[in-house]
Scaffold this motif. Structure first.
Motif, short mmCIF file in Angstrom:
data_model
loop_
_atom_site.label_atom_id
_atom_site.label_comp_id
_atom_site.label_asym_id
_atom_site.label_seq_id
_atom_site.Cartn_x
_atom_site.Cartn_y
_atom_site.Cartn_z
N VAL A 2 -52.76 -2.56 84.44
CA VAL A 2 -54.21 -2.95 83.67
C VAL A 2 -54.12 -4.64 83.52
O VAL A 2 -53.36 -5.13 82.69
CB VAL A 2 -54.24 -2.52 82.31
N ASN A 3 -55.18 -5.21 84.30
CA ASN A 3 -55.33 -6.49 84.21
C ASN A 3 -53.94 -7.13 84.58
O ASN A 3 -53.54 -8.11 84.03
CB ASN A 3 -55.88 -7.38 82.96
N ARG A 62 -48.30 -0.99 82.68
CA ARG A 62 -48.60 -0.41 81.76
C ARG A 62 -48.20 1.35 81.68
O ARG A 62 -48.00 2.05 80.68
CB ARG A 62 -50.21 0.07 81.41
N THR A 92 -57.25 -0.24 93.74
CA THR A 92 -57.72 -0.87 92.47
C THR A 92 -59.22 -0.34 92.22
O THR A 92 -59.86 -0.15 93.17
CB THR A 92 -57.65 -2.39 92.76
N PHE A 96 -61.37 1.56 80.00
CA PHE A 96 -60.00 2.32 79.86
C PHE A 96 -60.19 3.16 78.44
O PHE A 96 -60.64 2.39 77.41
CB PHE A 96 -58.73 1.16 79.76
N GLY A 115 -52.06 1.24 76.12
CA GLY A 115 -52.74 0.03 76.08
C GLY A 115 -53.23 -0.27 74.55
O GLY A 115 -52.82 0.64 73.78
N GLU A 170 -56.63 -1.25 74.48
CA GLU A 170 -57.84 -1.35 74.52
C GLU A 170 -58.80 -0.41 73.61
O GLU A 170 -58.27 0.58 73.12
CB GLU A 170 -58.39 -1.11 75.91
N VAL A 227 -61.84 -3.12 82.27
CA VAL A 227 -60.63 -3.80 82.63
C VAL A 227 -60.40 -3.34 84.31
O VAL A 227 -61.04 -2.49 84.93
CB VAL A 227 -59.68 -3.00 82.10
N ASN A 228 -59.58 -4.13 84.79
CA ASN A 228 -59.02 -3.96 86.31
C ASN A 228 -57.96 -3.02 86.27
O ASN A 228 -56.82 -3.33 85.90
CB ASN A 228 -58.73 -5.30 87.01
N ILE A 229 -57.85 -1.96 86.83
CA ILE A 229 -56.93 -0.97 86.95
C ILE A 229 -56.17 -0.92 88.44
O ILE A 229 -57.07 -1.07 89.34
CB ILE A 229 -57.38 0.57 86.89
N ASN A 270 -62.40 -1.21 88.80
CA ASN A 270 -62.56 -1.81 87.45
C ASN A 270 -63.52 -0.68 86.73
O ASN A 270 -64.58 -0.19 87.05
CB ASN A 270 -63.84 -2.93 87.51
#
Length: 246
Positions: free
Chosen positions: A84-85, A89, A140, A145, A114, A116, A122-124, A142
């Motif tokens: 995550v970003n 995780r 990838t 989350f 997380g 969040e 977020v960028n996964i 976005n």
């Protein structure tokens, strides 16, 4: 694959009457070819480490199944990681059954941690390391989350990891009949068509009969010249068209 003999076609089908370059070559072949994309790579095993669960306030479950193309290569040395970003995780190895064997289909069960709130974009990044292939596949997206939402428990979650290959970074969809018709070849339903760089298969399809058979072609760089091969089952002949896809 049985090769009987090869011959160049010139004239009406293969080129011009003045000895110009042939548009394609033919090879007589008694049996149908068994083309297969090679996913073997040379990447080193990633040094991913389990995240510290105490650093996060919440977590969610993911059950990730491996797509059919890659299932023959799954082993207990594989790894699945979620970022995550760009922060790791979650990490998992393939799940095993009560007998100790890998589950069928191969599945990875992991916790994704997380902090969040559930409303943050977020960028996964989901990464799969296949030990047998020495290949890291990464997808990838976005997303928002949400720790209250599980993935893969109520319905199958089968990410298309081959679309995130670090070996073939360029993907292009072509229509087989269109390319073949351009050089005077009119394929039959059930025949095979493949894309090649040298002897390396970069895509394959079976002629559907609809006149618009789509084929995904993989390349390592934009503009890479790719040959097209067509197998005529009735005539037991293989046609090769150089630089048909670029």
């Amino acid at each position: 694959m049985s090769l009987l003999f090869a011959s160049l076609l010139f004239g009406a089908c293969g080129g011009d009457d003045d000895g110009g370059t042939a548009l394609f070559t033919t090879t007589e072949m008694a049996t149908a070819p068994k083309w297969q994309i090679s996913w073997t790579n040379n990447q080193t095993r990633p040094a991913w480490k389990e995240p510290d669960a105490t650093a996060y306030e919440n977590w969610t479950f993911l059950m990730v199944q491996i797509e059919e193309t890659l299932r023959p290569y799954v082993s207990d040395g594989d790894l699945m990681a979620i970022f995550v970003n760009n922060e790791l995780r979650g990490l998992a190895k393939p799940a095993v059954s009560m007998t100790g064997a890998l589950t069928n289909p191969p599945t990875f069960v992991m916790k994704a941690y997380g902090n969040e709130t559930g409303s943050e974009r977020v960028n996964i990044k989901l990464s799969y390391y296949c030990q047998k292939l020495r290949h890291i596949f990464t997808l990838t997206d976005n997303i928002t989350f949400n720790s209250e939402v599980t993935t893969g428990l109520d319905e199958d979650f089968i990410p298309p990891f081959t679309e995130g290959s670090e070996k073939y970074t360029v993907r292009k969809t072509v229509y087989a009949e269109t390319l073949l018709n351009q050089v005077g070849i009119y394929p039959n339903t059930g025949d095979l068509v493949g894309a090649f760089v040298g002897e390396e298969c970069r895509g394959m399809a079976t002629i559907s009969g609809s006149g618009s058979t789509s084929m995904l072609v993989l390349a390592r760089s934009a503009g890479e010249p790719i040959d097209l091969r067509y197998y005529d089952a009735e005539g037991k002949r293989l046609y090769t068209i150089p630089n048909a896809v670029n």
